[in-house]
Design an enzyme around this catalytic site. Structure first.
Site, PDB file in Angstrom:
ATOM      1  N   GLY A  86     -17.151  48.238  66.643  1.00  0.00           N
ATOM      2  CA  GLY A  86     -17.601  47.998  67.852  1.00  0.00           C
ATOM      3  C   GLY A  86     -16.652  48.308  68.891  1.00  0.00           C
ATOM      4  O   GLY A  86     -15.514  49.038  68.511  1.00  0.00           O
ATOM      5  N   HIS A  87     -16.883  48.308  70.260  1.00  0.00           N
ATOM      6  CA  HIS A  87     -16.147  48.754  71.404  1.00  0.00           C
ATOM      7  C   HIS A  87     -14.727  48.026  71.220  1.00  0.00           C
ATOM      8  O   HIS A  87     -14.678  46.812  71.042  1.00  0.00           O
ATOM      9  CB  HIS A  87     -16.573  48.622  72.717  1.00  0.00           C
ATOM     10  N   ASN A  88     -13.671  48.837  71.334  1.00  0.00           N
ATOM     11  CA  ASN A  88     -12.538  48.364  71.842  1.00  0.00           C
ATOM     12  C   ASN A  88     -11.753  48.005  70.545  1.00  0.00           C
ATOM     13  O   ASN A  88     -10.598  47.589  70.336  1.00  0.00           O
ATOM     14  CB  ASN A  88     -12.516  47.137  72.730  1.00  0.00           C
ATOM     15  N   SER A 123     -13.405  44.211  69.890  1.00  0.00           N
ATOM     16  CA  SER A 123     -12.109  44.008  70.208  1.00  0.00           C
ATOM     17  C   SER A 123     -11.439  43.443  69.197  1.00  0.00           C
ATOM     18  O   SER A 123     -10.206  42.740  69.512  1.00  0.00           O
ATOM     19  CB  SER A 123     -11.998  43.014  71.659  1.00  0.00           C
TER      20      SER A 123
END
Length: 366
Positions: free
Chosen positions: A261-263, A281
């Site tokens: 996922g993002h980050n 994250s």
């Protein structure tokens, strides 16, 4: 392609035995081999006695140290001090790689501002966007697309159908299998008021009045940064970051059908097996192994050298060096005790039922 037993042993830094001038044309399982002819033949992978029993007399094989090639009637053999490591070298020697012709195919669409290094091979229907930079010796399979401003290092291999979005940076010797997508938008949305998800996190399950809610996109302005010697499996996806980049460290290997996922930050030399999902994250340390179907919650840390067994679900921080298993994931030895206790439950239930009957009879007599 054919090399001699002598050349192969030297390339593998291993010891040869027998007729070292025999030609090796490939590798096979023991039962698929036969006597070596004048044109050579395949070499068997028989690195334990249970596999060696299927060897054919007059063939050649890779054996573990201490095994006797004469006992199997071999013409030649190579001894493997560490069999699986030698197998890595052997398969590398005979792997022709994807069929991507040298040069740039006439159907490829390459923006004039893109820069390709010396020796690049670009297949049919490839699309390379503006300001893309690709290093020397790149091999880019058919139907690959590379978005604006992405930077790829030397000796990258992008197999058919790979999608690399804009603003992706990758180091040298990147290998990406077919249909992987790197740099898609993160799954990030917000509601004008507190959402049901935020309410549940705050209350741990209880709900007030349920209200309508509308999701508003949070755009992904970050990119993806990938280190050297990274491999990414077929149909895997790595989302771009919201503000900062999603990162994958040097030497990390990612299997098919993995989702980052993002980050997310993944450290160096990690191994992420098929169907692993890492939520936004999360931070994965160095040399972490996540077996198949492991899930990692958002915004948590998984320390260096952690090993998570198959289908583990990681909801909280994991200290460095820990071996975990289960849902929710706990220390492996704890999970084994839990499983033992669960297996005993039917017996405990029977014992409890008998005790209840005994108590009931005693009360009736009293």
């Amino acid at each position: 392609m054919a090399i001699t037993i002598r050349e192969l042993a030297q390339a593998l830094d291993a010891q040869g035995w027998g007729d070292l001038d025999l030609k090796v044309t490939g590798a096979a399982e023991p039962q698929a081999t036969g006597p070596v002819g004048p044109e050579g033949g395949v070499i068997a992978l028989a690195m334990s006695p249970k596999y060696a029993t299927a060897l054919q007399p007059g063939s050649m094989a890779i054996l573990a140290e201490g095994m006797d090639p004469q006992a199997y009637g071999l013409k030649a053999a190579i001894f493997a001090p560490r069999p699986r490591l030698l197998m890595a070298g052997l398969t590398r020697a005979f792997d022709p790689g994807p069929d991507i012709a040298p040069g740039i195919h006439p159907t490829a669409v390459i923006d004039p501002s893109a820069r390709l290094g010396e020796g690049a091979a670009v297949g049919p229907f490839v699309v390379i966007g503006a300001d893309v930079t690709i290093g020397r010796g790149a091999r880019i399979g058919p139907h690959v697309s590379i978005g604006r401003g992405s930077r790829l290092g030397d000796d990258v291999l992008l197999n058919a159908g790979v999608r690399i979005a804009h603003g992706v940076t990758a180091g040298h010797r990147l290998i990406v299998q077919s249909n992987a997508v790197i740099g898609g938008d993160g799954f990030s949305f917000v509601t004008p008021e507190e959402s049901g998800i935020e309410e549940i996190r705050r209350t741990l399950g209880s709900r007030d009045a349920i209200k309508q809610q509308h999701w508003t996109r949070i755009h992904s302005l970050g990119g993806v940064e990938i280190g050297d010697d990274v491999e990414i499996g077929a149909n895997s996806t790595i989302d771009r970051g919201t503000i900062r980049a999603t990162r994958v460290g040097n030497g990390t290997k990612i299997d098919n059908l993995v989702m980052l996922g993002h980050n997310v930050t993944v450290g160096d030399d990690c191994l992420l097996c098929s169907q692993v999902g890492v939520a936004g994250s999360a931070r994965i340390g160095n040399r972490v192994v996540l077996a198949g179907k492991v899930g990692v919650n958002d915004n948590i840390d998984v320390g260096d050298d952690v090993i998570a067994g198959g289908a583990s679900k990681i909801f909280t921080r994991v200290p460095a060096g820990r071996v975990i298993l289960g849902n929710p994931a706990v220390k492996m030895e704890t999970q084994m005790e839990i499983q033992k206790a669960i297996r005993r439950l039917p017996r405990f239930a029977e014992q409890l039922a008998r005790l209840q009957e005994t108590v009931t009879r005693l009360l009736e007599k009293g």
